[in-house]
Design an enzyme around this catalytic site. Structure first.
Site, mmCIF file in Angstrom:
data_model
loop_
_atom_site.group_PDB
_atom_site.id
_atom_site.type_symbol
_atom_site.label_atom_id
_atom_site.label_comp_id
_atom_site.label_asym_id
_atom_site.label_seq_id
_atom_site.Cartn_x
_atom_site.Cartn_y
_atom_site.Cartn_z
ATOM 1 N N LYS A 284 7.677 -2.038 12.444
ATOM 2 C CA LYS A 284 7.266 -1.868 13.929
ATOM 3 C C LYS A 284 8.001 -2.988 14.860
ATOM 4 O O LYS A 284 8.280 -4.201 14.373
ATOM 5 C CB LYS A 284 5.766 -2.203 14.016
ATOM 6 N N ASP B 222 4.468 -1.524 0.839
ATOM 7 C CA ASP B 222 3.487 -0.402 0.170
ATOM 8 C C ASP B 222 4.721 0.832 -0.137
ATOM 9 O O ASP B 222 5.762 0.930 0.272
ATOM 10 C CB ASP B 222 2.442 0.048 0.732
ATOM 11 N N ARG C 218 -3.989 -2.799 4.917
ATOM 12 C CA ARG C 218 -4.148 -1.594 4.078
ATOM 13 C C ARG C 218 -4.056 -1.778 2.695
ATOM 14 O O ARG C 218 -3.168 -1.301 2.025
ATOM 15 C CB ARG C 218 -2.990 -0.614 4.825
#
Length: 655
Positions: free
Chosen positions: A8, A102, A320
């Site tokens: 991002k 991840d 997360r």
């Protein structure tokens, strides 16, 4: 030139600041021999079915749709950024993947590298927080790209298999629904369908629940000027397995007998000293569950706030995560973090007097860390006024869990006293807190402890006589299961293994953290709400008529969490190199082909789009004709025989 590819723009700015890449370029930030660019999530997506043939028109004859050569297409809104990265890849000497640490983050970067046919060296930046010290620490120990490549293979296999299931089974059951007269879309997914089934089954359990009456007899006692309560213990002949009295007459007679007595004698006293350590720091699922119960936030709202605390405010670590444990290497950061917390909230000073930075709770266990550790505050001295009210509330919960790791254990005495009044046994329970410990900063109990467990009992001794001042029989009824909230549904998805009988598959679901991932559960629930399959009433969730129809229609194996367990087994084998992505997808294609063929001629018991819910199981209903005229009947007939009369049109007042 070394090229960093971030997930991002905000993440890219944080890394670029540490790398001193301050010169703004087209879609990138540049420094000396280094460039930092960014994606905006996935820049590519799997091509729609019509890219593989003439599949725009839905037809049962075309199913299953199984691509022989998979295609990725740029997402239109971010195609310009994909072009920027493509040009940068032509001139760079090596790439550092700096996306989220991840499976999905790995895929975001790798699918671009593959599309652009990049052949140069690859390194991996593995970040758990975006504050400066965490970034510097991660930059100092970049990992070889080959180490995390299997994560991409896992994500790719899961993504393509999800596409196969979603496209083929959604088309199959939607077309079957249309054949039966249902106009809506009936979407099917490997995770969303078992999730929907959880709510449908809970709705049915609530609707079909028949409350059972029982009676509790409370006795009021007194010793040394201290009043306390005890409960009459019914004999097995009038009680159930839970010790509840099912005989009203027996309960009232017991209350009458007790009222006629003035004393009871202490038979036995059991005292246990309990020491409770603090709960682990939050993983995302537990944070969503607690935020739902305490603050009333939805799962997606909680994730959004946790993401903002991590990305925008740099106040907490990566959200997360499915793990609540912390690596022992982070013990060195404890003094700085504690200092920053007190500096941001001076009022904490009094509450955390008992904090010992050297204390080690069970949370500090490197061997139990998965891809990410628990969510904790960073060493940033935060200006709390810059946070919104929900952000402050979520941050306070995360902060409290961290502070609790450095406070003493919560200690209390748990007492159980058995008394005898003539032939009637009485049981009193009490709790005396010896040390609040970590509960000075955190208390997440939701009031489900019975009241008598929290009463403080007087000092008693065996064979002593205590005054019996009153007794009463209280009528009660068993309660139906509670409707799911977003928080409890997230918990049910995490603990779905409890509903699986096969020991191997049960363990696999436990190891893989159940249905979905920490990163996807909120989006799955929100998607079901947005598409009208789950209806939110205040904090509770209920399934719509279409949801009941879908769960009734799909084969049991599609709505069964065992499918997820089998997939996770296969993905583990892909990660370890024992199974190729191609072989995994070939097995999925074979299973889908078999499923489509066996269900293509199925006749759905599908209701019209409008109608009442069944009063027994909450499924949709359809009109039928009986001897006395039309009536509503459950679509699950004959399994469910729920009926409702058809409402008669109201007569005009002047008629």
């Amino acid at each position: 030139m070394r090229l960093f590819i971030c997930e991002k723009p905000s993440q890219a700015r944080d890394i670029a600041r540490v790398l001193q890449a301050n010169r703004r370029g087209d879609g990138c930030l540049q420094g000396q021999h280094v460039t930092v660019t960014w994606c905006v999530g996935h820049l590519l997506e799997t091509a729609p079915p019509d890219a593989y043939g003439d599949y725009k028109r839905w037809s049962l004859d075309d199913l299953p749709i199984i691509p022989t050569r998979w295609q990725l297409v740029p997402k239109p809104k971010v195609a310009s950024q994909l072009k920027v990265i493509s040009q940068l890849l032509r001139t760079c000497a090596e790439v550092v993947i700096a996306t989220d640490a991840d499976r999905e983050g790995e895929m975001i970067a790798r699918e671009i590298l593959e599309r652009c046919q990049y052949q140069g060296p690859i390194l991996r930046l593995w970040l758990s927080a975006l504050d400066e010290s965490s970034i510097r620490r991660a930059l100092a120990c970049l990992r070889p790209g080959e180490q995390t490549l299997p994560l991409y293979h896992c994500a790719l296999a899961r993504s393509r298999a999800d596409w196969l299931v979603g496209i083929n089974l959604s088309r199959l059951f939607t077309l079957l629904g249309r054949r039966a007269g249902f106009d809506g879309l009936l979407p099917v997914g490997r995770v969303q369908t078992p999730t929907l089934r959880l709510v449908v089954e809970r709705d049915r359990a609530i609707a079909s629940f028949v409350p059972q009456p029982f009676w509790r007899v409370d006795a009021q006692l007194e010793a040394d000027g201290v009043s306390f309560k005890a409960q009459w213990q019914p004999p097995a002949t009038v009680g159930d397995d839970a010790g509840r009295c099912l005989d009203e007459a027996a309960a009232k007679q017991a209350a009458l007998r007790l009222c006629q007595q003035t004393t009871a004698r202490v038979q036995t006293i059991e005292v246990e000293q309990v020491r409770e350590g603090p709960p682990l720091p939050f993983d995302l699922g537990t944070l969503q569950e607690v935020c739902s119960a305490k603050i009333g936030l939805g799962a997606q709202e909680t994730l959004g706030i946790a993401q903002a605390l991590y990305e925008t405010h740099k106040a907490t670590t990566y959200p997360r995560t499915d793990c609540g444990y912390l690596p022992e290497t982070m013990l060195d950061d404890v003094p700085r973090i504690l200092h920053a917390l007190v500096a941001a909230s001076p009022s904490l000073g009094q509450a955390i007097k008992g904090i010992d930075p050297c204390r080690r709770s069970r949370a500090w266990n490197t061997s139990k860390i998965t891809a990410h550790h628990g969510i904790i505050p960073t060493a940033i001295t935060l200006d709390l006024t810059q946070l919104s009210e929900p952000e402050r509330a979520v941050y306070a919960l995360i902060r409290a869990r961290y502070l609790a790791q450095f406070l003493p254990e919560h200690e209390y005495l748990k007492t159980q006293v058995l008394l005898q009044c003539q032939a009637d046994p009485l049981l009193a329970r009490g709790k005396q807190i010896l040390a609040r410990g970590w509960k000075a900063v955190i208390n997440e109990t939701h009031g489900n402890e019975p009241g008598e467990q929290t009463q403080r009992l007087p000092t008693l001794r065996e064979s002593a006589s205590v005054a019996l001042t009153d007794a009463a029989a209280i009528a009660q009824r068993t309660q139906p299961p509670k409707a799911y909230t977003e928080g409890t549904l997230v918990k049910a998805m995490k603990t779905i293994a409890n509903q699986v009988n096969d020991p191997r598959l049960k363990q696999k679901l436990k190891d893989s953290c159940g249905l979905g991932t920490e990163a996807t559960r909120a989006a799955i629930i929100q998607g079901l709400i947005d598409h009208g399959y789950l209806i939110k009433k205040k904090r509770s969730l209920a399934a719509s008529a279409a949801a009941h129809t879908l769960i009734e229609a799909v084969p049991p194996e599609v709505a069964d969490p065992v499918l997820t367990a089998l997939w996770e087994q296969a993905l583990d084998r892909i990660e370890s190199g024992q199974l190729s992505v191609e072989n995994f997808l070939a097995k999925q294609a074979e299973w889908l082909t078999r499923l489509v063929r066996s269900n293509a001629s199925l006749t759905l018991r599908t209701p019209p789009s409008k109608g009442p819910f069944c009063p027994v199981c909450r499924s949709a209903m359809r009109q039928r004709k009986g001897r006395s005229g039309s009536f509503w009947s459950c679509i699950r007939y004959p399994e469910c025989k729920g009926t409702k009369p058809v409402a008669r049109p109201k007569r005009a007042k002047n008629a």
